[in-house]
Design a protein around this motif. Structure first.
Motif, PDB file in Angstrom:
ATOM      1  N   LYS A  38       0.827  -1.200   0.000  1.00 49.30           N
ATOM      2  CA  LYS A  38       0.000   0.000   0.000  1.00 49.30           C
ATOM      3  C   LYS A  38       0.869   1.261   0.000  1.00 49.30           C
ATOM      4  CE  LYS A  38      -3.967   1.682   2.501  1.00 49.30           C
ATOM      5  NZ  LYS A  38      -4.540   1.695   3.843  1.00 49.30           N
ATOM      6  N   LEU A  39       1.938   1.213   0.784  1.00 54.51           N
ATOM      7  CA  LEU A  39       2.844   2.362   0.823  1.00 54.51           C
ATOM      8  C   LEU A  39       3.428   2.620  -0.568  1.00 54.51           C
ATOM      9  CD1 LEU A  39       4.401   4.562   2.405  1.00 54.51           C
ATOM     10  CD2 LEU A  39       6.192   2.855   2.826  1.00 54.51           C
ATOM     11  N   ARG A  40       3.840   1.520  -1.222  1.00 49.49           N
ATOM     12  CA  ARG A  40       4.425   1.633  -2.568  1.00 49.49           C
ATOM     13  C   ARG A  40       3.426   2.294  -3.524  1.00 49.49           C
ATOM     14  NH1 ARG A  40       7.601  -2.779  -2.426  1.00 49.49           N
ATOM     15  NH2 ARG A  40       5.780  -4.107  -2.448  1.00 49.49           N
ATOM     16  N   GLN A  41       2.200   1.813  -3.506  1.00 44.92           N
ATOM     17  CA  GLN A  41       1.168   2.346  -4.404  1.00 44.92           C
ATOM     18  C   GLN A  41       0.865   3.810  -4.075  1.00 44.92           C
ATOM     19  OE1 GLN A  41       0.068   1.081  -7.073  1.00 44.92           O
ATOM     20  NE2 GLN A  41      -1.507   2.608  -7.543  1.00 44.92           N
ATOM     21  N   GLN A  42       0.738   4.105  -2.796  1.00 44.26           N
ATOM     22  CA  GLN A  42       0.382   5.478  -2.410  1.00 44.26           C
ATOM     23  C   GLN A  42       1.502   6.469  -2.721  1.00 44.26           C
ATOM     24  OE1 GLN A  42      -1.013   5.217   1.690  1.00 44.26           O
ATOM     25  NE2 GLN A  42      -3.096   5.014   0.940  1.00 44.26           N
ATOM     26  N   THR A  43       2.734   5.999  -2.650  1.00 37.83           N
ATOM     27  CA  THR A  43       3.864   6.873  -2.971  1.00 37.83           C
ATOM     28  C   THR A  43       3.825   7.240  -4.456  1.00 37.83           C
ATOM     29  OG1 THR A  43       5.170   5.854  -1.227  1.00 37.83           O
ATOM     30  CG2 THR A  43       6.382   7.090  -2.882  1.00 37.83           C
ATOM     31  N   LYS A  44       3.581   6.217  -5.288  1.00 41.08           N
ATOM     32  CA  LYS A  44       3.456   6.462  -6.732  1.00 41.08           C
ATOM     33  C   LYS A  44       2.315   7.429  -7.004  1.00 41.08           C
ATOM     34  CE  LYS A  44       4.612   2.032  -8.426  1.00 41.08           C
ATOM     35  NZ  LYS A  44       3.967   0.780  -8.764  1.00 41.08           N
ATOM     36  N   GLU A  45       1.193   7.173  -6.341  1.00 36.60           N
ATOM     37  CA  GLU A  45       0.019   8.013  -6.580  1.00 36.60           C
ATOM     38  C   GLU A  45       0.260   9.454  -6.149  1.00 36.60           C
ATOM     39  OE1 GLU A  45      -3.677   6.414  -5.191  1.00 36.60           O
ATOM     40  OE2 GLU A  45      -3.451   4.576  -6.370  1.00 36.60           O
ATOM     41  N   MET A  46       0.917   9.625  -5.016  1.00 38.26           N
ATOM     42  CA  MET A  46       1.158  10.998  -4.547  1.00 38.26           C
ATOM     43  C   MET A  46       2.104  11.733  -5.502  1.00 38.26           C
ATOM     44  SD  MET A  46       0.296  13.313  -2.508  1.00 38.26           S
ATOM     45  CE  MET A  46      -0.500  12.623  -1.089  1.00 38.26           C
ATOM     46  N   PHE A  47       3.100  11.017  -5.996  1.00 38.12           N
ATOM     47  CA  PHE A  47       4.021  11.625  -6.958  1.00 38.12           C
ATOM     48  C   PHE A  47       3.245  12.030  -8.222  1.00 38.12           C
ATOM     49  CE2 PHE A  47       7.200  11.631 -10.341  1.00 38.12           C
ATOM     50  CZ  PHE A  47       8.241  12.349  -9.753  1.00 38.12           C
ATOM     51  N   ALA A  48       2.398  11.119  -8.716  1.00 38.13           N
ATOM     52  CA  ALA A  48       1.596  11.415  -9.913  1.00 38.13           C
ATOM     53  C   ALA A  48       0.675  12.606  -9.660  1.00 38.13           C
ATOM     54  CB  ALA A  48       0.778  10.190 -10.320  1.00 38.13           C
ATOM     55  N   LEU A  49       0.146  12.659  -8.454  1.00 32.53           N
ATOM     56  CA  LEU A  49      -0.779  13.746  -8.126  1.00 32.53           C
ATOM     57  C   LEU A  49      -0.069  15.104  -8.150  1.00 32.53           C
ATOM     58  CD1 LEU A  49      -3.716  14.354  -7.343  1.00 32.53           C
ATOM     59  CD2 LEU A  49      -2.967  14.313  -4.967  1.00 32.53           C
ATOM     60  N   LEU A  50       1.166  15.116  -7.680  1.00 30.71           N
ATOM     61  CA  LEU A  50       1.913  16.384  -7.689  1.00 30.71           C
ATOM     62  C   LEU A  50       2.058  16.890  -9.120  1.00 30.71           C
ATOM     63  CD1 LEU A  50       4.723  15.838  -5.011  1.00 30.71           C
ATOM     64  CD2 LEU A  50       2.470  16.876  -4.751  1.00 30.71           C
ATOM     65  N   LEU A  51       2.293  15.973 -10.052  1.00 36.22           N
ATOM     66  CA  LEU A  51       2.383  16.393 -11.459  1.00 36.22           C
ATOM     67  C   LEU A  51       0.993  16.777 -11.979  1.00 36.22           C
ATOM     68  CD1 LEU A  51       4.872  13.748 -12.967  1.00 36.22           C
ATOM     69  CD2 LEU A  51       5.383  15.842 -11.719  1.00 36.22           C
ATOM     70  N   ALA A  52      -0.024  15.995 -11.571  1.00 35.12           N
ATOM     71  CA  ALA A  52      -1.379  16.224 -12.092  1.00 35.12           C
ATOM     72  C   ALA A  52      -1.944  17.584 -11.683  1.00 35.12           C
ATOM     73  CB  ALA A  52      -2.317  15.111 -11.624  1.00 35.12           C
ATOM     74  N   ILE A  53      -1.588  18.063 -10.499  1.00 34.85           N
ATOM     75  CA  ILE A  53      -2.138  19.363 -10.077  1.00 34.85           C
ATOM     76  C   ILE A  53      -1.439  20.515 -10.795  1.00 34.85           C
ATOM     77  CG2 ILE A  53      -2.891  18.595  -7.785  1.00 34.85           C
ATOM     78  CD1 ILE A  53      -0.399  20.019  -6.648  1.00 34.85           C
ATOM     79  N   GLY A  54      -0.364  20.205 -11.496  1.00 29.48           N
ATOM     80  CA  GLY A  54       0.260  21.244 -12.314  1.00 29.48           C
ATOM     81  C   GLY A  54       1.669  21.637 -11.890  1.00 29.48           C
ATOM     82  N   LEU A  55       2.304  20.848 -11.027  1.00 36.65           N
ATOM     83  CA  LEU A  55       3.703  21.141 -10.711  1.00 36.65           C
ATOM     84  C   LEU A  55       4.544  20.628 -11.878  1.00 36.65           C
ATOM     85  CD1 LEU A  55       3.864  20.193  -6.925  1.00 36.65           C
ATOM     86  CD2 LEU A  55       3.763  22.473  -7.941  1.00 36.65           C
ATOM     87  N   ASP A  56       5.399  21.490 -12.374  1.00 33.27           N
ATOM     88  CA  ASP A  56       6.151  21.191 -13.588  1.00 33.27           C
ATOM     89  C   ASP A  56       7.517  20.604 -13.218  1.00 33.27           C
ATOM     90  OD1 ASP A  56       7.635  21.247 -15.875  1.00 33.27           O
ATOM     91  OD2 ASP A  56       7.072  23.294 -16.450  1.00 33.27           O
ATOM     92  N   PRO A  57       7.768  19.354 -13.615  1.00 32.85           N
ATOM     93  CA  PRO A  57       9.047  18.724 -13.248  1.00 32.85           C
ATOM     94  C   PRO A  57      10.258  19.357 -13.951  1.00 32.85           C
ATOM     95  CG  PRO A  57       7.754  17.261 -14.646  1.00 32.85           C
ATOM     96  CD  PRO A  57       6.889  18.453 -14.351  1.00 32.85           C
ATOM     97  N   GLU A  58       9.998  20.219 -14.915  1.00 33.15           N
ATOM     98  CA  GLU A  58      11.115  20.934 -15.554  1.00 33.15           C
ATOM     99  C   GLU A  58      11.501  22.155 -14.711  1.00 33.15           C
ATOM    100  OE1 GLU A  58      12.667  19.846 -18.273  1.00 33.15           O
ATOM    101  OE2 GLU A  58      11.254  18.162 -18.435  1.00 33.15           O
ATOM    102  N   LYS A  59      10.507  22.728 -14.054  1.00 29.72           N
ATOM    103  CA  LYS A  59      10.755  23.962 -13.286  1.00 29.72           C
ATOM    104  C   LYS A  59      11.155  23.682 -11.858  1.00 29.72           C
ATOM    105  CE  LYS A  59       7.475  27.173 -15.359  1.00 29.72           C
ATOM    106  NZ  LYS A  59       6.080  27.560 -15.193  1.00 29.72           N
ATOM    107  N   ASN A  60      10.679  22.552 -11.309  1.00 26.14           N
ATOM    108  CA  ASN A  60      10.894  22.251  -9.889  1.00 26.14           C
ATOM    109  C   ASN A  60      11.643  20.943  -9.736  1.00 26.14           C
ATOM    110  OD1 ASN A  60       8.703  24.262  -8.886  1.00 26.14           O
ATOM    111  ND2 ASN A  60       7.617  22.958 -10.344  1.00 26.14           N
ATOM    112  N   VAL A  61      12.186  20.748  -8.553  1.00 23.80           N
ATOM    113  CA  VAL A  61      12.750  19.441  -8.233  1.00 23.80           C
ATOM    114  C   VAL A  61      11.657  18.685  -7.481  1.00 23.80           C
ATOM    115  CG1 VAL A  61      14.675  18.215  -7.184  1.00 23.80           C
ATOM    116  CG2 VAL A  61      14.984  20.585  -7.957  1.00 23.80           C
ATOM    117  N   ILE A  62      11.110  17.657  -8.129  1.00 28.20           N
ATOM    118  CA  ILE A  62      10.012  16.894  -7.523  1.00 28.20           C
ATOM    119  C   ILE A  62      10.515  15.470  -7.335  1.00 28.20           C
ATOM    120  CG2 ILE A  62       7.587  16.220  -7.750  1.00 28.20           C
ATOM    121  CD1 ILE A  62       7.276  18.508  -9.784  1.00 28.20           C
ATOM    122  N   PHE A  63      10.451  14.968  -6.115  1.00 28.46           N
ATOM    123  CA  PHE A  63      11.095  13.671  -5.874  1.00 28.46           C
ATOM    124  C   PHE A  63      10.461  12.908  -4.718  1.00 28.46           C
ATOM    125  CE2 PHE A  63      13.587  14.806  -2.072  1.00 28.46           C
ATOM    126  CZ  PHE A  63      13.525  16.198  -2.118  1.00 28.46           C
TER     127      PHE A  63
END
Ligand code: AMP
Ligand code: TRP
Length: 335
Positions: free
Chosen positions: A61-86
């Motif tokens: 569950k942790l593995r899945q939720q980590t992936k989902e949270m990362f995807a969500l950060l991109l989905a809300i509009g955080l740009d991985p070119e402009k920011n360091v998202i990790f």
């Protein structure tokens, strides 16, 4: 101030734990502000999976939720070119710096943390060392990236203050190493309350599903939950003391549409709560549905997600390694 200080773009860092799907409260209170910040500052945003294990997690569950949270950060509009998202656990410098900082943090300081007190009551069968040391890991998350600001909700202010104390103490003892960051407390209009009990904050851990909007709720669910929201018997849409339910809906509506309370009062003048609730639901759905569509598409694109995680972790690690080396050298470690 030196010229260099004037010219340097401000930096910000924040993290979010991958525990459960965020609510509309998390979104309006925290995540959406991050999206606005990326235009003004150099930002690092992380999924704080190492923090999540201070309470027991099921690995799959942790593995899945980590992936989902990362995807969500991109989905809300955080740009991985402009920011360091990790993802925090993919950057080993966090845990390494945390130990150095732990040895510069007092037992008494950690004992005073209200979150520790709350969580050790809630999880009395698992009061582990990590739960106690949590703020030193959080200090490491922050100090590694030398940010000027740490955007957080009011609940994390105490941890941010402790990070400042630790940074200041380290700088005094060993020489200037860390930027002492300022908490950047998200402004009002963003304290979203429960739809069922508007005296409480909207929380994903509420057992009443109707009390919160999850970022994964579809349009019908959003409309239904707003329809059931607790109001009052006055039947006038206006912002006033004693109208907690309506005030909450007005705050949500204002936050999503950008309208002022006066404009909202005018818009619903002479109309009942039924119309108003539908309008709030429609406005929230209009904001969330596109995020959900991007989120679903991202989760299906495993290769892209992995590539973005790898890229984010590499950049974070490069920045973090520099600060860590500086701290180790000052403390007397051989590099
Ligand atoms: P939590 O999910 O409670 O760990 O919260 C993560 C962050 O989301 C907090 O630091 C707050 O900034 C924000 N947040 C959580 N719940 C709400 C809420 N009901 N209204 C506004 N912001 C919230
Ligand atoms: N403790 C934060 C929370 O529970 C998450 C977090 C971890 C964080 N590390 C951080 C927030 C560093 C800001 C900066 O919400």
């Amino acid at each position: 101030m030196s010229e260099q200080q004037i010219e340097r773009r401000k930096r910000a860092l924040s993290c979010i734990q991958p525990t459960g799907t965020p609510t509309l409260g998390n979104y309006l209170g925290a995540l959406r502000n991050w999206v606005a910040m990326q235009e003004e500052m150099d930002c690092c945003f992380a999924v704080a999976d190492l923090h999540a294990i201070t309470v027991r997690q099921e690995p799959a569950k942790l593995r899945q939720q980590t992936k989902e949270m990362f995807a969500l950060l991109l989905a809300i509009g955080l740009d991985p070119e402009k920011n360091v998202i990790f993802v925090q656990s993919q950057v080993p410098q966090h845990t390494e710096l945390a130990w150095l900082l732990a040895c510069n943090t007092q037992f008494g300081e950690l004992s005073r943390m209200t979150q520790f007190k709350d969580k050790s009551q809630k999880h009395a069968d698992n009061i582990n060392l990590g739960l106690f040391a949590y703020p030193t890991l959080m200090a490491a998350d922050i100090l590694l990236y030398q940010p000027d600001y740490v955007p957080v909700g009011a609940d994390q202010k105490q941890h941010c203050e402790l990070s400042r104390d630790i940074a200041g103490r380290f700088n005094n003892l060993y020489g200037n190493t860390f930027v002492v960051p300022e908490p950047y407390i998200m402004k009002a209009g963003a304290r979203v309350r429960s739809l069922q009990d508007p005296t409480k904050k909207m929380s994903k851990s509420d057992e009443n599903q109707n009390s919160f909007i999850s970022l994964k709720d579809d349009k019908d669910t959003i409309l239904r939950k707003f329809k059931r929201a607790v109001t009052d018997s006055e039947a006038v849409v206006r912002y006033a003391d004693g109208k907690d339910g309506i005030n909450n809906l007005m705050e949500i509506y204002a936050a999503v549409t950008g309208k002022s309370y006066e404009e909202i009062e005018r818009e619903f003048d002479g109309r009942g709560y039924g119309d108003f609730k539908v309008a709030v639901g429609e406005a929230v759905a209009a904001e969330l549905v596109p995020v959900q569509e991007r989120f679903d598409a991202l989760l299906k694109d495993k290769a892209y997600l992995e590539e973005m995680m790898k890229k984010g972790a590499e950049t974070a690690s490069r920045i973090g390694a520099r600060t860590l080396a500086k701290a180790k050298k000052k403390m007397g470690f051989l590099l």
